[in-house]
Write an enzyme that holds these catalytic residues in place. Sequence first.
Site, PDB file in Angstrom:
ATOM      1  N   ASP A 102      -1.202  38.501 -12.068  1.00 20.77           N
ATOM      2  CA  ASP A 102      -2.188  37.686 -11.358  1.00 20.77           C
ATOM      3  C   ASP A 102      -3.609  37.897 -11.867  1.00 20.77           C
ATOM      4  O   ASP A 102      -4.102  39.031 -11.934  1.00 20.77           O
ATOM      5  CB  ASP A 102      -2.123  38.022  -9.860  1.00 20.77           C
ATOM      6  CG  ASP A 102      -2.981  37.088  -9.030  1.00 20.77           C
ATOM      7  OD1 ASP A 102      -2.942  35.870  -9.266  1.00 20.77           O
ATOM      8  OD2 ASP A 102      -3.684  37.588  -8.136  1.00 20.77           O
TER       9      ASP A 102
ATOM     10  N   LYS B 203       3.577  39.709  -2.515  1.00 18.69           N
ATOM     11  CA  LYS B 203       2.171  39.562  -2.881  1.00 18.69           C
ATOM     12  C   LYS B 203       1.363  40.736  -2.317  1.00 18.69           C
ATOM     13  O   LYS B 203       1.920  41.628  -1.670  1.00 18.69           O
ATOM     14  CB  LYS B 203       1.656  38.210  -2.376  1.00 18.69           C
ATOM     15  CG  LYS B 203       2.422  37.032  -2.981  1.00 18.69           C
ATOM     16  CD  LYS B 203       2.028  35.711  -2.357  1.00 18.69           C
ATOM     17  CE  LYS B 203       0.677  35.237  -2.825  1.00 18.69           C
ATOM     18  NZ  LYS B 203       0.688  34.820  -4.237  1.00 18.69           N
TER      19      LYS B 203
ATOM     20  N   ARG C 180       0.813  -1.206   0.000  1.00 16.74           N
ATOM     21  CA  ARG C 180       0.000   0.000   0.000  1.00 16.74           C
ATOM     22  C   ARG C 180       0.855   1.269   0.000  1.00 16.74           C
ATOM     23  O   ARG C 180       0.557   2.233  -0.713  1.00 16.74           O
ATOM     24  CB  ARG C 180      -0.957  -0.012   1.213  1.00 16.74           C
ATOM     25  CG  ARG C 180      -1.860   1.207   1.343  1.00 16.74           C
ATOM     26  CD  ARG C 180      -2.483   1.653   0.033  1.00 16.74           C
ATOM     27  NE  ARG C 180      -3.181   0.588  -0.675  1.00 16.74           N
ATOM     28  CZ  ARG C 180      -3.507   0.645  -1.954  1.00 16.74           C
ATOM     29  NH1 ARG C 180      -3.152   1.689  -2.703  1.00 16.74           N
ATOM     30  NH2 ARG C 180      -4.152  -0.358  -2.524  1.00 16.74           N
TER      31      ARG C 180
ATOM     32  N   GLU D  39       4.054  40.110  -7.449  1.00 17.10           N
ATOM     33  CA  GLU D  39       2.706  39.854  -7.943  1.00 17.10           C
ATOM     34  C   GLU D  39       2.017  41.187  -8.200  1.00 17.10           C
ATOM     35  O   GLU D  39       1.926  42.029  -7.302  1.00 17.10           O
ATOM     36  CB  GLU D  39       1.920  39.051  -6.909  1.00 17.10           C
ATOM     37  CG  GLU D  39       0.476  38.790  -7.299  1.00 17.10           C
ATOM     38  CD  GLU D  39      -0.291  38.122  -6.173  1.00 17.10           C
ATOM     39  OE1 GLU D  39      -0.213  36.893  -6.071  1.00 17.10           O
ATOM     40  OE2 GLU D  39      -0.945  38.849  -5.396  1.00 17.10           O
TER      41      GLU D  39
ATOM     42  N   LYS E 113       1.681  25.070  -3.739  1.00 14.92           N
ATOM     43  CA  LYS E 113       0.419  24.484  -3.264  1.00 14.92           C
ATOM     44  C   LYS E 113       0.554  22.966  -3.246  1.00 14.92           C
ATOM     45  O   LYS E 113      -0.006  22.244  -4.068  1.00 14.92           O
ATOM     46  CB  LYS E 113      -0.732  24.940  -4.154  1.00 14.92           C
ATOM     47  CG  LYS E 113      -0.991  26.446  -4.058  1.00 14.92           C
ATOM     48  CD  LYS E 113      -2.090  26.898  -4.989  1.00 14.92           C
ATOM     49  CE  LYS E 113      -2.300  28.403  -4.875  1.00 14.92           C
ATOM     50  NZ  LYS E 113      -3.328  28.897  -5.813  1.00 14.92           N
TER      51      LYS E 113
END
Length: 283
Positions: A218, A169, A102, A197, A137
């Site tokens: 963005d 950002k 597994r 960004e 991510k």
Amino acid sequence: MSFELPGFDLDSFVRATLAEDLGEGGDITSAAVIPAEARFSGVMDSRDAIVVAGLGIAEAFFRALDPEVGIEMLVADGQRVPAGTDLMRLEGSARAMLTAERSALNTVQHLSGIATMTRAYVDKIVGTGATLLDTRKTIPGLRRLEKYATSMGGATNHRMGLWDAAMIKDNHVAVAGGVGAAVARAKAAGIASIIVEVDRVDQIEPALAAGATHLLLDNMDAPTLRGAVTLVGGRVPTEASGGVRLDTIRALAETGVTYVSVGRLTQSAPAADIGLDFTEMPA
């Protein structure tokens, strides 16, 4: 086959993953049902058309429990194979194979799923001149492996973490008092790679004037992106980002951006359908 990946400790990963599955009691089913001397042969195969990733890690799981296991690799990571392809043949301790099964399959299914989705996105932008990037991510603890899988699918790795490039950002900009001020602070800190960004075209010139080395454009539609790329004029690399899908990526790539980044490569890729069938060997 020996799997090596910079920054990734294979032995620790295998130990921790097996320990999670074995707990304190071990594989009580195999211990109760399978004779200690029993031997199996097995074939790992793909039920889907996939891009393969993670076979060397699967091998490490089996070898951790049976150092003498015989393993024949039939394909290589990064290879695109049709449904029904045999990936690996094994021969060794039946108990060890069942216990490792597994963990080995979970890893190959997950990484091959990422590699397969990545290749679909790469194929969509062939000929545009744009390069596909992954993102941060990722599932905590699996970033190195997931980014390895995107590279097997043909993408280029974006920054690995918070340490290898600055990415300014909207929240950084809000606190710093503007794009120019935020970039200036990063430059004053001696940071060489400064990604900024921007979600409006009027932020481009202040970012560049302050020393941005890469612009992340963005959530811009294709016409806006095209205008932004023209304004930048090749002074720094440009990156389209935000909500990119398989049905939209080509139009974005055709605007002339250097890169397109896609979070869903690691965030949303389904596991590949890969199985492992065993046959008992004569004593």
